[in-house]
Design an enzyme around this catalytic site. Structure first.
Site, PDB file in Angstrom:
ATOM      1  N   ASP A  43       0.841  -1.192   0.000  1.00 28.44           N
ATOM      2  CA  ASP A  43       0.000   0.000   0.000  1.00 28.44           C
ATOM      3  C   ASP A  43       0.877   1.245   0.000  1.00 28.44           C
ATOM      4  O   ASP A  43       1.677   1.447   0.918  1.00 28.44           O
ATOM      5  CB  ASP A  43      -0.891  -0.003   1.241  1.00 28.44           C
ATOM      6  CG  ASP A  43      -1.754   1.246   1.342  1.00 28.44           C
ATOM      7  OD1 ASP A  43      -2.924   1.178   0.950  1.00 28.44           O
ATOM      8  OD2 ASP A  43      -1.255   2.285   1.812  1.00 28.44           O
ATOM      9  N   TYR A  48       3.099   9.785  -0.166  1.00 26.95           N
ATOM     10  CA  TYR A  48       4.258   9.141   0.470  1.00 26.95           C
ATOM     11  C   TYR A  48       5.548   9.342  -0.312  1.00 26.95           C
ATOM     12  O   TYR A  48       6.634   9.085   0.206  1.00 26.95           O
ATOM     13  CB  TYR A  48       4.016   7.639   0.639  1.00 26.95           C
ATOM     14  CG  TYR A  48       2.773   7.260   1.402  1.00 26.95           C
ATOM     15  CD1 TYR A  48       2.049   8.192   2.151  1.00 26.95           C
ATOM     16  CD2 TYR A  48       2.291   5.962   1.369  1.00 26.95           C
ATOM     17  CE1 TYR A  48       0.903   7.831   2.831  1.00 26.95           C
ATOM     18  CE2 TYR A  48       1.151   5.589   2.050  1.00 26.95           C
ATOM     19  CZ  TYR A  48       0.454   6.530   2.778  1.00 26.95           C
ATOM     20  OH  TYR A  48      -0.678   6.164   3.447  1.00 26.95           O
ATOM     21  N   LYS A  73      -3.049   5.973  -3.732  1.00 26.52           N
ATOM     22  CA  LYS A  73      -4.121   6.887  -3.348  1.00 26.52           C
ATOM     23  C   LYS A  73      -3.936   8.259  -3.999  1.00 26.52           C
ATOM     24  O   LYS A  73      -2.813   8.717  -4.203  1.00 26.52           O
ATOM     25  CB  LYS A  73      -4.143   7.061  -1.822  1.00 26.52           C
ATOM     26  CG  LYS A  73      -4.111   5.769  -1.036  1.00 26.52           C
ATOM     27  CD  LYS A  73      -4.089   6.022   0.460  1.00 26.52           C
ATOM     28  CE  LYS A  73      -3.673   4.792   1.229  1.00 26.52           C
ATOM     29  NZ  LYS A  73      -2.234   4.495   1.102  1.00 26.52           N
ATOM     30  N   HIS A 106      -7.753   9.552  -0.922  1.00 35.51           N
ATOM     31  CA  HIS A 106      -7.014   9.504   0.344  1.00 35.51           C
ATOM     32  C   HIS A 106      -7.805  10.095   1.517  1.00 35.51           C
ATOM     33  O   HIS A 106      -7.798   9.538   2.622  1.00 35.51           O
ATOM     34  CB  HIS A 106      -5.668  10.228   0.184  1.00 35.51           C
ATOM     35  CG  HIS A 106      -4.601   9.734   1.098  1.00 35.51           C
ATOM     36  ND1 HIS A 106      -3.265   9.757   0.771  1.00 35.51           N
ATOM     37  CD2 HIS A 106      -4.662   9.188   2.330  1.00 35.51           C
ATOM     38  CE1 HIS A 106      -2.557   9.251   1.773  1.00 35.51           C
ATOM     39  NE2 HIS A 106      -3.387   8.910   2.726  1.00 35.51           N
TER      40      HIS A 106
END
Length: 275
Positions: A43, A48, A73, A106
């Protein structure tokens, strides 16, 4: 590995690797270690900044692509129909993959009020076969109600903050009623004292496991999906080794006492950050 079947028939592994706040190169190494240890789900997210590393690990793993489950996301500044389609293309370029297994909004970002429009773009991506399943993250009962009232596809997943200090019983019940899989982020409470709780130490001793394994087993017995984060090979291996013991009803009741309503992340009802 155990699997859950999503509301569109797609099978999703019950445990995956989370890579929040993991630099790109470390994320690639952690994902490679996880896949070697038996994980089949990773994931990531645009936020990120490690989609490239995750994609490298998936492509270099030697595991057939159809056996791996990759989630990413869409971030808060990419809400809107056209913006969401562009965001998906950019994520796929960074991942270097031909298709995605799960794409999530998200956060709902209620102040912008564009999550329904954004969802319609995800429905299009699913209809075109570019993503196998679509879902949301950090949605509340209120935002899910609005989405289900206007959507053509029910989200397959809602990824939420969930751990023994915040078990989210009402939201999990809503998910069950509408065929939405509950996926837990920060399933171990980010290590903020949760794993030092005496009750978890007692249960760990009882079952010959670690406190983290006890908590992950608790999640599985609630029926959800978990994505524990780690970059340490021994912990990555430990976190997936939870399919050969069972917590009894007394164990589950003991863990329930840890419910304090403690939220470690932002409140989805008010979180509107878009930078």
């Amino acid at each position: 590995m155990d699997f859950v079947t999503l509301n569109n028939g797609v099978r999703m592994p019950r445990i995956g690797l989370g890579v929040w706040r993991v630099p790109d190169d470390e994320a690639a190494a952690a994902a490679a270690t996880a896949i070697e240890a038996g994980y089949r789900s990773v994931d990531t997210a645009k936020l990120y900044r490690n989609e490239r590393g995750v994609g490298r690990a998936v492509r270099a793993s030697g595991v057939p692509r159809e056996e791996l489950f990759v989630t990413t996301k869409l971030w808060n500044d990419e809400h809107g129909y056209d913006a969401a389609l562009r965001a998906f293309d950019a994520s796929m370029d960074r991942l270097g993959l031909d298709y995605l297994d799960l794409y999530l909004i998200h956060w709902p970002v209620p102040a912008r009020d564009r999550y329904v429009e954004t969802w319609r773009a995800l429905e299009r991506l699913c209809a075109e076969g570019r993503v196998r399943a679509v879902g949301v993250s950090n949605f509340t009962v209120e935002t899910l109600d609005r989405l289900l009232g206007e959507a053509g596809i029910v989200p397959a997943v809602n990824q939420i903050e969930l751990h023994p200090m915040l078990p989210q019983a009402e939201l999990r019940g809503y998910h069950a009623e509408h065929g939405i899989v509950t996926e837990a982020w920060s399933p171990l409470g980010q290590g903020r004292g949760l794993l030092e709780e005496p009750v978890l130490a007692e249960l760990a001793a009882k079952h010959g496991r670690s406190p983290a394994q006890v908590v992950l087993r608790w999640h599985l017995q609630l029926g959800g999906v978990v994505i524990p984060k780690s970059v340490t090979p021994s912990r990555i291996a430990e976190n997936i080794d939870v399919f050969d013991f069972v917590l009894d009803p007394g164990d589950m009741a003991a863990i329930a006492v840890l419910d304090s309503g403690t939220r470690l992340g932002p409140d989805p009802a008010t979180f509107n950050r878009a930078d």
